[in-house]
Enzyme design. Structure first.
Site, PDB file in Angstrom:
ATOM      1  N   GLY A  99     -32.294  32.634  67.253  1.00 25.25           N
ATOM      2  CA  GLY A  99     -33.509  33.395  67.488  1.00 25.25           C
ATOM      3  C   GLY A  99     -33.875  34.203  66.259  1.00 25.25           C
ATOM      4  N   VAL A 152     -34.303  37.263  63.459  1.00 22.94           N
ATOM      5  CA  VAL A 152     -33.393  38.214  62.835  1.00 22.94           C
ATOM      6  C   VAL A 152     -34.214  39.340  62.218  1.00 22.94           C
ATOM      7  CG1 VAL A 152     -31.499  38.500  61.201  1.00 22.94           C
ATOM      8  CG2 VAL A 152     -31.864  36.288  62.290  1.00 22.94           C
ATOM      9  N   ASP A 156     -21.059  24.356  60.990  1.00 26.90           N
ATOM     10  CA  ASP A 156     -22.446  24.412  60.499  1.00 26.90           C
ATOM     11  C   ASP A 156     -22.509  25.130  59.149  1.00 26.90           C
ATOM     12  OD1 ASP A 156     -25.127  23.792  60.597  1.00 26.90           O
ATOM     13  OD2 ASP A 156     -25.682  25.564  61.761  1.00 26.90           O
TER      14      ASP A 156
END
Length: 822
Positions: A516, A518, A629
């Protein structure tokens, strides 16, 4: 002699023509007859904010007259005069007609464009203002005969208006470019609805594709991102003369709204530090913003992620149940009881909604909501009503006639509206069976909601348990001081987070990842923080949030970003990190204008720092964690450019002697995934080693692995590095910006280590402990590397969309999820 006379006559003629159209100096901000602008001549606004002249878009041969920002390195055009009539081959000239209008002439003298001024001008002057507005006026008068702000292209900047002038019939609206190389009118238009309900519509051709919802007091109720904040102020004018939307900014923020050729309405601000435009938000938030997605009387909601986003309003049922079972909702809903208005009726209240749209509606801005209900109840054709306080007067009413469309539930700025239903709908005895049906429909969502609530309760409990022995003393920044148990993870109060981020202001937003948005914040103690807020439309979710809380809270290493605490408040799930002032590595590494700050020694320090951080995760932390990741956007840089690995939402922890696992939910980023993980879902510590190898080669070359283009072959960066290494030309892959200012032996060792890490078979790759030894010591032998895995750029699709990764990054990589591994 005759030749000399002819030459003199030619020169005199040229002088005469030049005298008719004097050359314009770039320092001037206006032109007046008989001046003209042609070729490379421009005029510049007084404060050097904007520039007007001729330009040619990238990958185009056509020439246009336009306005762009003067001192922004990336030419950003905000207005185009002749967007649908480009100049061919050679340029034209902007001059004045005999009646004082502006006109654009082609090289043949034909009129390509002209200003449709309200009246002729005797002594005209055309001036470029510091607002970006190009105006035509009488030299002595203040009023404008014509202005570019009345004819927007695809861009809205502060001071420009969208909407209607009822006196002149002028409709100011945005129209998208056809594509990035063609500013001609595209498919999408964004305009104000002139029918009496002040709202914004996006059309694709004649089809409605998005609606803002009505203006209510100080904001569009269906668009929380367009609400006022300390640096952004929306302005809506709604009277007998006009209905218009505009906005202004404070603190000298350079901002613009752009209607993209794909139909997105995006708001950008200019970041001087990064010399780039930053996307603050997109007006369309999620799938529920698609106009009329759920059909008539259908309500759209993303509140429950694992249930259908469409359902019928209470008292209604699907018109075509079989299609709803197949998630096709456009058929909408019909009343369960069709006897409304025949045997008495009432109005059922629905709360927290974006007000609906209908083919017909009536508005009255002088009556109260009670009067509104009374008037609607007298007319059986009136299906619903709501309060509509456009001018913040406390009064106003809207009544709908015909089917209701485009209803959605919103998390903030929702409104109440009232739908006509038979009186029996509110009778508890007669309604019992119907209520059971309504409960059965969302049962999956209810169970899922229970699981989510339970999981969040466990997280909160964990946060508190980790500091269970509270002293009761409160720190000034709102964190509870607790005695350290296994590890300490303070629970922040939501009020503290809101104060630190200026209530999650879009101007505090510094990035967006799969988790989402920041935000940058500052606590009352002065400490700067980065705040990750789980969004409803997040590509990640509760599991990733739990990972961050469970894993990184227990990790302490100078090359890992530090988690300061968490905050759980209703739907909000928030993580608070230390703030990294230099942002993400990719913002430097893949930007030609900033990469020069990465000297060879700095790149080597970053490489070794990342390697040590990974080694800590894999072996030294005691938890044995695979990141899954690792990429340039998930490496953050502190004030001294030291690297810190971030974003542990995808991480997995191995226990005991476990070294590998398999998943059907493949997560990661194209270009960094190891072949065994991308193809078969197998992941291990060697998966991270592969990602590290890709990142190392990117640091050496200054190029991205995915998207790498070479004129001589179709290999990606890994394949190119392997090719030049085998051909004895390894140094050719090194970033030219380093200008050969590096020790050859160190660079060759790093290339060899990088190629060793990206080998096709995981068993051939070194461990991170070996990698650190090979990078730290010249006495450690680096084995000869074998062929890389996934070394052809054509392996993955080239059409990936973009997102932002990291805690405060501006990455163009996307973290993807492949539901089925093979």
């Amino acid at each position: 002699m005759e030749k000399t006379k002819f030459t003199l006559l030619f020169l005199v003629s040229c002088w005469y023509l030049i005298s008719l159209f004097p050359i314009v100096s770039e320092a001037e901000d206006n032109i007046s007859p008989p001046q003209a602008i042609s070729d490379n001549q421009t005029i510049v606004s007084p404060a050097q904010n904007f520039e007007l002249g001729f330009f040619t878009p990238i990958n185009s041969t056509y020439i246009y007259l336009g306005i762009w920002y003067k001192h922004i390195s990336k030419q950003t055009v905000i207005w185009v005069a002749n967007r649908d009539k480009p100049l061919l081959n050679s340029g034209g000239s902007l001059t004045f007609s005999n009646d004082g209008k502006l006109m654009l002439l082609s090289h043949t003298g034909s009129v390509v464009w002209f200003s449709n001024s309200s009246r002729p001008a005797r002594n005209p002057v055309a001036k470029l203002l510091d607002t970006g507005n190009f105006v035509l006026k009488e030299y002595e008068d203040e009023g404008y005969l014509w202005q570019s702000f009345d004819y927007p292209s695809d861009t809205l900047i502060p001071g420009m208006k969208l909407g209607w002038n009822f006196k002149t019939g002028l409709n100011r609206h945005l129209t998208s470019w056809k594509n990035t190389s063609d500013p001609s009118s595209g498919e999408y238009t964004y305009s104000v609805d002139p029918r009496g309900l002040p709202q914004l519509f996006l059309h694709k051709g004649n089809k409605k594709v998005f609606r803002s919802g009505p203006w209510y007091g100080q904001q569009f109720k269906g668009d929380p991102v367009l609400s006022a904040n300390p640096v952004f102020k929306p302005i809506f004018v709604f009277d007998s003369d006009e209905v218009s939307y505009s906005y202004e900014t404070k603190d000298n923020i350079i901002s613009r709204f752009v209607l993209s050729q794909t139909g997105l309405i995006q708001h950008f601000s200019w970041n001087d530090h990064y010399s780039n435009w930053f996307s603050e938000f997109t007006v369309q938030g999620d799938h529920c913003d698609d106009y009329g997605l759920c059909g008539a009387y259908g309500i759209c909601s993303t509140k429950f992620k694992h249930s259908p986003i469409c359902k019928c309003l209470n008292g209604f049922e699907p018109r075509l149940p079989q299609e709803w079972d197949m998630l096709k909702w456009s058929g909408g809903c019909v009343r369960e009881n069709s006897q409304a208005c025949s045997n008495g009726d009432v109005f059922k209240q629905f709360t927290g909604m974006k007000l609906p749209d209908a083919a017909e509606f009536h508005t009255n801005y002088s009556i109260s909501i009670d009067h509104c209900e009374a008037e609607c109840s007298k007319n059986c054709s009136c299906v619903a009503y709501a309060k509509l306080d456009v001018n913040a007067s406390g009064k106003g009413c809207i009544a709908w006639f015909g089917d209701l469309f485009d209803i959605r539930q919103v998390s903030v700025n929702g409104q109440d509206f009232y739908v006509r239903v038979p009186a029996s709908e509110l009778d508890s005895n007669a309604d019992g069976n119907k209520r059971k049906k309504l409960i059965l429909l969302p049962v999956t969502a209810s169970v899922t909601s229970t699981i989510i609530v339970s999981a969040l309760w466990l997280i909160i409990k964990k946060c508190k348990r980790n500091g269970a022995k509270e002293t009761g003393i409160q720190l000034t920044d709102g964190r509870a001081r607790r005695e350290k148990d296994e590890f300490e993870l303070p629970l922040f109060q939501i009020a503290i987070i809101e104060a630190a981020t200026r209530n999650f202001s879009i101007y505090n937003k510094i990035g967006e990842g799969g988790f989402g948005p920041v935000y940058k914040g500052q606590l009352s103690s002065g400490e700067e923080i980065a705040v990750k807020r789980l969004s409803e439309s997040s590509g990640q979710g509760l599991q990733e949030f739990k990972n961050e809380v469970n894993l990184i809270s227990q990790l302490q290493h100078r090359n890992l970003v530090k988690l300061l605490g968490c905050c759980i408040n209703g739907e909000d799930k928030i993580l608070v990190y230390e703030y990294m002032p230099n942002g993400s590595l990719d913002s430097f590494l893949f930007d030609e204008s900033k990469r020069s700050v990465l000297s060879w020694q700095k790149r080597l320090d970053i490489i070794i720092g990342i390697a040590r951080g990974l080694l800590y995760l894999h072996r030294d932390s005691g938890l044995r964690i695979i990141h899954r990741d690792l990429k340039a956007s998930n490496v953050l840089l502190d004030s001294e450019m030291n690297p810190k690995i971030s974003d542990f939402g995808m991480a997995r922890m191995f226990g005991g002697d476990q070294t590998e696992a398999k998943t059907k939910r493949v997560v990661g980023t194209y270009g960094y995934m190891s072949p065994e993980y991308a193809l078969d879902g197998h992941f291990s510590f060697k998966s991270d080693v592969f990602s590290f190898g890709v990142l190392l080669l990117e640091l050496l070359s200054g190029k991205k692995n995915k998207g790498f283009i070479h004129p001589d072959h179709k290999l990606n960066l890994l394949g190119h590095a392997w090719k030049v290494w085998n051909e004895g030309r390894a140094l050719e892959m090194i970033d030219p910006l380093l200008e050969n200012q590096f020790p050859t032996s160190e660079v060759e060792r790093c290339i060899k280590v990088g190629l060793s890490c990206v080998q096709q078979h995981p068993e051939d790759r070194p461990t991170m402990s070996s990698v650190v030894l090979m990078l730290d010591s010249e006495n450690v032998l680096v084995p000869q590397p074998g062929r890389p895995g996934l070394y052809s750029e054509r392996f993955f699709s080239e059409t990936d969309s973009s997102s932002r990764g990291g805690i405060n990054s501006g990455s163009n990589d996307i973290t993807v999820t492949l539901i089925e591994g093979r």
